[in-house]
Design an enzyme around this catalytic site. Sequence first.
Site, mmCIF file in Angstrom:
data_model
loop_
_atom_site.group_PDB
_atom_site.id
_atom_site.type_symbol
_atom_site.label_atom_id
_atom_site.label_comp_id
_atom_site.label_asym_id
_atom_site.label_seq_id
_atom_site.Cartn_x
_atom_site.Cartn_y
_atom_site.Cartn_z
ATOM 1 C CB THR A 9 -1.469 10.760 -61.497
ATOM 2 O OG1 THR A 9 0.027 11.723 -61.513
ATOM 3 C CG2 THR A 9 -2.207 10.665 -62.427
ATOM 4 C CE1 TYR A 10 -2.336 14.575 -56.156
ATOM 5 C CE2 TYR A 10 -3.395 17.167 -56.383
ATOM 6 C CZ TYR A 10 -2.818 15.809 -55.636
ATOM 7 O OH TYR A 10 -2.320 15.960 -54.411
ATOM 8 N NE ARG A 81 -5.478 3.746 -55.140
ATOM 9 C CZ ARG A 81 -5.677 4.352 -54.313
ATOM 10 N NH1 ARG A 81 -7.086 4.568 -53.953
ATOM 11 N NH2 ARG A 81 -4.403 5.532 -53.946
ATOM 12 C CG ASP A 106 2.599 10.266 -53.283
ATOM 13 O OD1 ASP A 106 2.133 10.064 -53.128
ATOM 14 O OD2 ASP A 106 2.107 10.437 -51.766
ATOM 15 C CD GLU A 192 -5.428 1.335 -48.032
ATOM 16 O OE1 GLU A 192 -6.339 1.706 -46.890
ATOM 17 O OE2 GLU A 192 -4.126 2.583 -47.898
HETATM 18 C C1 UGA Z 1 -2.857 7.350 -47.662
HETATM 19 C C2 UGA Z 1 -2.833 5.740 -49.240
HETATM 20 O O1 UGA Z 1 -1.310 5.255 -49.374
HETATM 21 C C3 UGA Z 1 -3.144 6.165 -50.532
HETATM 22 O O2 UGA Z 1 -3.084 4.700 -50.880
HETATM 23 C C4 UGA Z 1 -5.075 6.353 -49.853
HETATM 24 O O3 UGA Z 1 -5.650 6.852 -51.325
HETATM 25 C C5 UGA Z 1 -4.754 7.984 -49.394
HETATM 26 O O4 UGA Z 1 -3.813 7.925 -48.176
HETATM 27 C C6 UGA Z 1 -6.350 7.745 -49.080
HETATM 28 O O5 UGA Z 1 -6.557 9.264 -48.158
HETATM 29 O O6 UGA Z 1 -7.302 7.575 -49.733
HETATM 30 P P1 UGA Z 1 -1.607 9.429 -49.209
HETATM 31 O O7 UGA Z 1 -0.297 10.079 -49.522
HETATM 32 O O8 UGA Z 1 -2.487 11.021 -47.928
HETATM 33 O O9 UGA Z 1 -2.038 8.026 -48.892
HETATM 34 O O10 UGA Z 1 -2.175 9.791 -50.600
HETATM 35 P P2 UGA Z 1 -2.038 10.740 -51.908
HETATM 36 O O11 UGA Z 1 -0.769 9.691 -52.675
HETATM 37 O O12 UGA Z 1 -1.943 12.680 -51.859
HETATM 38 O O13 UGA Z 1 -3.008 9.992 -52.965
HETATM 39 C C7 UGA Z 1 -3.586 9.115 -53.092
HETATM 40 C C8 UGA Z 1 -3.000 8.731 -54.844
HETATM 41 O O14 UGA Z 1 -4.120 9.577 -55.808
HETATM 42 C C9 UGA Z 1 -1.939 9.247 -55.441
HETATM 43 O O15 UGA Z 1 -1.708 8.436 -56.635
HETATM 44 C C10 UGA Z 1 -2.753 10.914 -55.844
HETATM 45 O O16 UGA Z 1 -1.643 11.178 -57.359
HETATM 46 C C11 UGA Z 1 -4.434 10.154 -56.416
HETATM 47 N N1 UGA Z 1 -4.588 11.738 -56.376
HETATM 48 C C12 UGA Z 1 -4.527 12.209 -55.106
HETATM 49 C C13 UGA Z 1 -5.419 11.380 -56.920
HETATM 50 O O17 UGA Z 1 -5.722 11.443 -58.122
HETATM 51 N N2 UGA Z 1 -6.409 12.824 -57.067
HETATM 52 C C14 UGA Z 1 -6.220 13.678 -55.858
HETATM 53 O O18 UGA Z 1 -7.270 14.378 -55.247
HETATM 54 C C15 UGA Z 1 -5.923 13.758 -54.603
HETATM 55 MN MN MN Z 2 0.974 9.045 -51.493
#
Ligand code: UGA
Ligand code: MN
Length: 240
Positions: A9-10, A81, A106, A192
């Site tokens: 999370t961020y 992770r 999310d 993945e």
């Molecule tokens: C998709 C996949 O569902 C994610 O599991 C994958 O990590 C991601 O693509 C990816 O491109 O790596 P998406 O909805 O695009 O998901 O990504 P986010 O939900 O914005 O981010 C995934 C997770 O990383 C969230 O739990 C978010 O809080 C976290 N995150 C995101 C961070 O910890 N730091 C960041 O700068 C951005």
């Molecule tokens: Mn997401």
Amino acid sequence: PTIYAITPTYRRAVQKAELTRLSNTFRLVPSFHWIVVEDSNARTELVSRFLARSGLQYTHLYVPTPRRYKRPGMPRATEQRNAALGWLRTHRSPKDSGVVFFADDDNTYSVELFDEMRTTQRVSVWPVGLVGGRRYERPLVDKGRVVGWYTGWKANRPFPIDMAGFAVNLQVVLRSPRALFKRLGSKPGMQESDFLKQITRVDELEPRAANCTQVLVWHTRTEKVNLGNERWKDSVQIEV
Ligand code: UGA
Ligand code: MN
């Protein structure tokens, strides 16, 4: 077995709302341990307070994403992770029974999903809704085995599945101590596959959710919030 849900999370305007939605679901899940990994240089007050009040069993970690990786087109949450996997390898042993699941902050999770994944022997899989440019993606199952994939995006991935579409037995994580998420060489959508390649094969995946015919998790994404009218400050600053 305990379910270990790993949530990167961020900090952003919607963070507390996302974590609230998640924690309300997770409170309904028995034997649950939440591993929250902040993408930050330290534990933030907001997340610390939030977790302390959640009533959940949790571990609160942090690791910053290097700045050079914070750009569009880069896989997200790789370091976070991996930090959680490292914690499990240090703090859990062969006598602990558990199932590890990657729960982005999310997405939307049904309580039933956790019943399904709890019986994971090695790696289990199920459909994910609202992902890959389709209403859902899912593994195709024949006689209890995964024989193909229904996917709308990069169909030639070794495991064309979203992070929310699988769980791993804790002992598999402990027995493959070098299995980690990779950033370099990992293109978007390949995290993945890169990870699963290190720990399993398609023919040993365990289908869940009625042979992968039910959607119990949705890859929802929250709209970026409009703060365009945030010009004057309230006399007190309330945590949002
Ligand atoms: C998709 C996949 O569902 C994610 O599991 C994958 O990590 C991601 O693509 C990816 O491109 O790596 P998406 O909805 O695009 O998901 O990504 P986010 O939900 O914005 O981010 C995934 C997770 O990383 C969230 O739990 C978010 O809080 C976290 N995150 C995101 C961070 O910890 N730091 C960041 O700068 C951005
Ligand atoms: Mn997401």
